[in-house]
Enzyme design. Structure first.
Site, PDB file in Angstrom:
ATOM      1  CG  HIS A  64       0.735   0.046   4.464  1.00 37.09           C
ATOM      2  ND1 HIS A  64       1.397  -0.778   3.589  1.00 37.09           N
ATOM      3  CD2 HIS A  64      -0.575  -0.054   4.156  1.00 37.09           C
ATOM      4  CE1 HIS A  64       0.515  -1.354   2.789  1.00 37.09           C
ATOM      5  NE2 HIS A  64      -0.691  -0.940   3.096  1.00 37.09           N
ATOM      6  CG  ASP A 174      -1.456  -2.267  -0.882  1.00 42.90           C
ATOM      7  OD1 ASP A 174      -1.359  -1.566   0.141  1.00 42.90           O
ATOM      8  OD2 ASP A 174      -1.895  -3.430  -0.858  1.00 42.90           O
ATOM      9  CD  GLU A 206      -1.915  -2.800   5.852  1.00 47.11           C
ATOM     10  OE1 GLU A 206      -3.145  -2.913   5.931  1.00 47.11           O
ATOM     11  OE2 GLU A 206      -1.260  -3.367   4.944  1.00 47.11           O
ATOM     12  CD  GLU A 207       0.453  -5.203   2.312  1.00 47.66           C
ATOM     13  OE1 GLU A 207      -0.376  -6.108   2.534  1.00 47.66           O
ATOM     14  OE2 GLU A 207       0.272  -4.299   1.489  1.00 47.66           O
ATOM     15  CG  ASP A 229      -4.311   0.500   2.900  1.00 44.06           C
ATOM     16  OD1 ASP A 229      -3.761   0.302   1.782  1.00 44.06           O
ATOM     17  OD2 ASP A 229      -4.062  -0.172   3.889  1.00 44.06           O
TER      18      ASP A 229
END
Lengths: 349, 329, 342
Positions: A64, A174, A206-207, A229
């Site tokens: 992501h 991330d 994604e978060e 990830d």
């Protein structure tokens, strides 16, 4: 090369839901190594590298490109900006950070709050709540409103830091570290023959619950989906059971979210090509794009690679570039290992 | 001055329809719109889908028919009913409120003796329907029966006060837009959804079936204009709210831009909305199939999920106009 | 005996292989087609007559359990939960570790060595460990590896008034009933889904329902039953021995009343004891199935299980038999054209 890509990626701003600038960087780096680039309706970017087979199987890689951050909630009478979070932001890491508010123009600001010397002793023992913080953009309300409106995304201003050896720190590693893994994989594949069509997807949102990966996987309908990830790396306060070590290779996920044959094959390839690897035990929900991909349509055989990362969801996330390179190599060899493979047979229980 | 259709509003708001029990309200809406839609159908979960044919883009408009409510879980010897919630029912707003079952049976919510009010929980509360025994109670109510709050609709000046404004006011906006919609190139699916309050369930299957190019939910949002409330820059009476974010969706930037442009071009009062907790049908719609760019038009509403929710007539009118203009674009 | 075999076998979420093998062997002669999908669900079709509906009947193969997380220097095994468990029930239970079912125990500090307040505080998963009697890390590693599944070691026992004690009645009771149901002939087409990963979020049912796209679905479950002393009747949820329980509402599904009522009335008319499951928290595969594609009407019918999600859950064989009977009555009652969606 990957260091430059990483630097450019993490210094670009792409709050969850507002990933278009990041997508441009991804496109720039991915284009030379892919046959086609597509943006889907949610904004996820797929770089497609065609396989040699007449009837190619489809492999979807997903990392992501969104990052957690803040959003303008209110401009107060004095021109200070109040904000809310998008994704899991630790409010304790915010005080006195420098930020960029992405309004009509990008505006510089500093996160402040009531100064400590006017606080009661008891108040000082508590962390400052996000709703009590504000961003100082140095403008009056009227001036601020010329550039800023409600809902404008806010991200932390942070240059990538080169630490010792191959360690780097920054925001949004991330999961832009995962995006860099896909880049490494595509680059490796450009010198190899592979049967499968490879879809390297830089996903959005994604978060907030892998909202990008779900429709992307529906659209692509892959035979195998592998999410890349980040995972918790060991630091002094964390138990060894819950962490992987930085620099010792990607962690290969194992558990209900992962197809056992995909897991077995990834390990076999790692051993065969002497790629360092670690194990990541996840009995239930992994909370990654793999969790979203697995239950798409009639079901997708999923895998999960995690790049060990320290200080997750802060602006000084730290990774080892070697883990990224190794993960990219592992994925490329994995994909090549599927040449001539009957996937029905391989994935059969 | 007001163009608001109070008869329709009263009917929509006072009708019974907790999640999963939308039959009555569905029939009322169907009757209201049948002369305006080209086709009407009901799907397996009970969503009412009214289609206005066109050659352009396929747009799904969603307003949910269901309201929060309670379900009876036990009837004791003396005829008191124990219950559990359907959707977000707070024990504090439910206490001493009247509730209504589908057959019109009324009751009041009471509570056990508590040492401290903060210990109040639905499990310590009961419904009294004014009977003296289990047998008598069971002539009117059974375990599994469902009730909604019972409060009359009030409209006075610019405000409307009622139960179930969440989201019958959204249904009202969609109905009025459907009636007003002329010369629309786009193909519009007006979907009156079920089971939003228990997790956007109706919108999920409806969106899968409709497979739209764009989704617009019409729902209520909370406000930040009451004394010492949580900071939120939405005020009742300041216009329709264009959602930027809630916990179920980050509005597609292009959809938000389109909505804001349309509001500006037509001088429709609007405000931007950032809701920190809560979600709506667009949350389910936008991740359907390969993704559906979606947004939300919200009606600012005070005291959401209470028996006396409150909205502004002006905001409702702005929302109808904004929706019409967007659909025509 | 089928239920004994099924409950004594082990199958955690994602590791349902042993259960799958047992079921495949049991059903192969009674169905027309068997598929295993990418998540490991068994999808078995038994064709009916043309013009009749396609009914999905689902039960999940997985059970709650543990997974090996690491092995410490003394050879003790640290673990994580696989599926939702009340951690208070873990201590001092025998367990089986990994494919080879290495026996072990979950130990704890003796009562004599505990501080008084320790006795009042439940032990957390992180504090507990499995002892397989190995002398060292190396010894344990010869037999156990990280990621191995751990199941309770619990024998199937019949006792009392036609009661059964076993682990994993949730939902091997459902699996066993589907197997029996498949042994009969019907006009409707039955697609049996033995699903995976229910306990960690209805994962298997999500894709199975998409794949099958049935007209309606019936979920067979093991469900909560708290009809014990000192619990008010309003909180029983179900009563043991009062027949299988039809769901009205749980945290994942509002069940269509007409479908539940039809099954209830049919059972009652035919002298099969049946009850409603009182609305409460919890959820089952219906939660995923009913919102699949354009929506699939669902019923859920469950065998009440006391002490569910533990090594020793208890059910009544009468309820278990009743569940099968009620489902059969319904399947046989479905007329041509009924339930078929356009």
């Amino acid at each position: 090369m990957v260091r430059e890509l990483l630097k450019e990626l993490v210094e670009t701003h792409g709050l969850t839901g507002y990933e278009s600038e990041t997508a441009k960087i991804v496109e720039k780096y991915f284009r030379p190594y892919s046959d086609e680039i597509k943006l889907d309706k949610m904004g996820s970017l797929s770089a497609i590298k065609k396989g040699k087979s007449q009837n190619p199987n489809r492999i979807m890689l997903a990392a992501h490109m969104d990052e957690i951050g803040l959003m303008v909630k209110k401009i107060d009478e004095k021109g200070f900006i109040q904000f809310t979070n998008v994704g899991g932001v630790d409010q304790r890491t915010l005080l006195t950070q420098e930020v960029i508010i992405h309004g009509k123009e990008d505006l510089f600001g500093v996160i402040g709050s009531k100064p400590p010397h006017i606080l009661e002793a008891s108040e000082r023992k508590k962390s400052v709540k996000m709703e009590d913080m504000l961003i100082d953009v140095g403008l009056s309300k009227e001036e601020a409103e010329k550039y800023i409106s409600l809902g404008d995304p806010i991200t932390i201003r942070r240059k990538m830091l080169n630490l010792q050896d191959d360690m780097v720190a920054g925001k949004a590693l991330d999961d832009r570290a995962g995006v860099a893994v896909m880049y490494e994989c595509l680059r490796e594949l450009s010198n190899m023959n592979h049967d499968c069509d490879v879809y390297a997807v830089a996903t959005v949102q994604e978060e907030v619950g892998y909202r990008g990966a779900i429709p992307a996987a529906f659209n692509i309908s892959p035979d195998i989906g592998i999410a890349i990830d980040v995972g918790f790396a060991s630091t002094p306060e964390l138990s060894k059971d819950d962490t992987a070590d930085l620099g010792k290779g990607p962690a290969i996920g194992f558990g209900a979210n992962i197809h056992p044959k995909v897991y077995d094959r990834l390990i076999k390839i790692a051993k065969e090509y002497n790629i360092p690897w670690q194990q990541d035990i996840c009995p239930g929900a992994t909370g990654t794009d793999a969790w979203g991909m697995q239950v798409t349509r009639c079901g997708v055989a999923t895998g999960l690679l995690s790049i060990p990362l320290r200080y997750m969801h802060t602006s000084v996330e730290t990774v080892d570039i070697n883990d990224i390179k190794n993960a990219g190599k592992l994925l490329a060899y994995f994909i090549v290992s599927l040449n001539g493979e009957d996937l029905e047979g391989m994935l059969c229980y | 001055m007001s163009k608001i259709n109070n008869d329709l509003l009263k009917k929509l708001l006072e009708t019974f329809g907790p999640s999963g029990n939308e039959e009555t309200i569905r029939e009322i809406i169907r009757e209201e719109i049948k002369d305006y839609a080209d086709e009407i159908k009901v799907d397996a979960l009970g969503n009412l889908i009214a289609i206005k044919k066109g050659q352009g883009k396929k747009i799904m408009v969603a307003g949910h028919m269901d309201e929060i409510g309670i379900m009876v879980s036990n009837i004791d010897e003396n005829g008191f009913l124990r219950f559990t919630n359907i959707g977000g029912v707070s024990p504090f707003t439910a206490l001493y409120q009247r509730v209504m079952f589908v057959d019109g049976t009324l009751g009041v919510v009471g509570m056990e003796k508590l040492d401290e009010m903060k210990d109040l929980a639905l499990s310590k509360m009961f419904i009294d329907i004014g009977v003296y025994s289990k047998e008598e109670a069971m002539k009117k109510v059974n375990v599994g029966d469902v009730a909604c709050f019972y409060t009359p609709f009030v409209q006075n000046g610019d405000y409307i006060m009622s139960k179930a404004l969440d989201d019958r006011i959204g249904c009202y906006v969609a109905i009025e837009a459907l009636k007003a919609l002329k010369d629309c190139a786009n193909e519009v699916y007006f979907v009156f959804t079920v089971q939003e309050e228990v997790g956007l369930r109706g919108a999920r299957t409806a969106a899968y079936g409709v497979d739209p190019d764009m989704g617009i939910a019409i729902d209520v949002t909370t406000t930040g204009d009451t004394p010492k409330c949580k900071t939120m820059d939405v005020k009742m009476g300041n216009g329709a709210a264009i959602k930027v974010k809630d916990s179920s969706i980050l509005t597609h930037p292009e959809v938000k831009k389109l909505m804001v442009e349309v509001a500006k071009e037509n001088n429709i009062p609007y405000q931007l909305e950032i809701l920190e907790a809560g979600g709506t049908d667009s949350g389910a719609i936008h991740i359907t199939r390969s993704g559906v760019p979606s947004g939300v038009i919200s009606i600012p509403c005070r005291y959401v999920h209470s028996p006396s929710e409150m909205v502004s007539v002006k905001d409702v009118e702005s929302a109808i106009e904004l929706l019409c203009k967007i659909l025509q674009k | 005996m089928l239920l004994k075999k099924l409950t004594e076998a082990c199958g955690m979420p994602g590791g349902e292989g042993e259960i799958r093998e047992i079921i495949l062997a049991e059903i192969k002669d009674y169905v027309d087609d068997i598929k295993i999908d990418r998540l490991g669900n068994i999808i078995a079709t038994k064709n009916g007559k043309p013009g009749f509906a396609k009914i999905m009947i689902a039960a999940h193969m997985d059970e709650v359990g543990l997974m090996v997380k690491s092995i410490d220097d003394g050879g003790f095994i640290k673990f994580a939960q696989a599926g939702g468990l009340d951690e208070r029930i873990l201590v001092s239970k025998p367990v089986l570790v990994g494919k080879n079912k290495i026996p072990g125990v979950i130990g704890a500090k003796a009562i004599h060595l505990q501080e008084p307040e320790e006795r009042e505080t439940p032990l957390k998963t992180k504090q507990l460990y499995i002892d397989i009697g190995a002398k060292s890390k190396e010894d344990t590693e010869k037999l156990v590896k990280r990621g191995d599944y751990v199941a309770f070691d619990s024998e199937y026992v019949e006792f009392g008034n036609n009661l059964v004690k076993a682990k994993a009645l949730d939902d091997r009771a459902g699996c066993a009933n589907i197997i029996e149901i498949l042994k009969h002939e019907y006009d409707v087409t039955i697609v049996a889904a033995f699903t995976v990963q229910e306990e960690i979020g209805l994962r298997g049912a999500t894709v199975a329902a998409y794949n099958i796209n049935p007209d309606i679905a019936i979920v067979l479950e093991g469900t909560l039953c708290s009809d014990v002393t000192n619990v008010p009747e309003a909180s029983f949820i179900t009563k043991l021995g009062e027949g299988p329980a039809l769901s009205l509402m749980d945290s994942r599904t509002l069940f269509p009343k007409n479908l539940a009522k039809r099954i209830y009335d049919l059972a009652e008319k035919n002298g099969v004891k049946i009850q409603y499951r009182l609305p409460s928290a919890g959820g089952n595969d219906a939660g995923a199935i009913h919102t699949t594609r354009e929506g699939i009407p669902c019923a859920a019918i469950s065998v009440p299980c006391r002490y569910i999600h533990s090594a020793s859950s208890v059910m009544s064989k009468d309820d278990f038999e009743g569940c099968k009977k009620a489902v059969k009555l319904f399947l046989e009652d479905i007329k041509e054209g009924e339930y078929i969606h356009e």
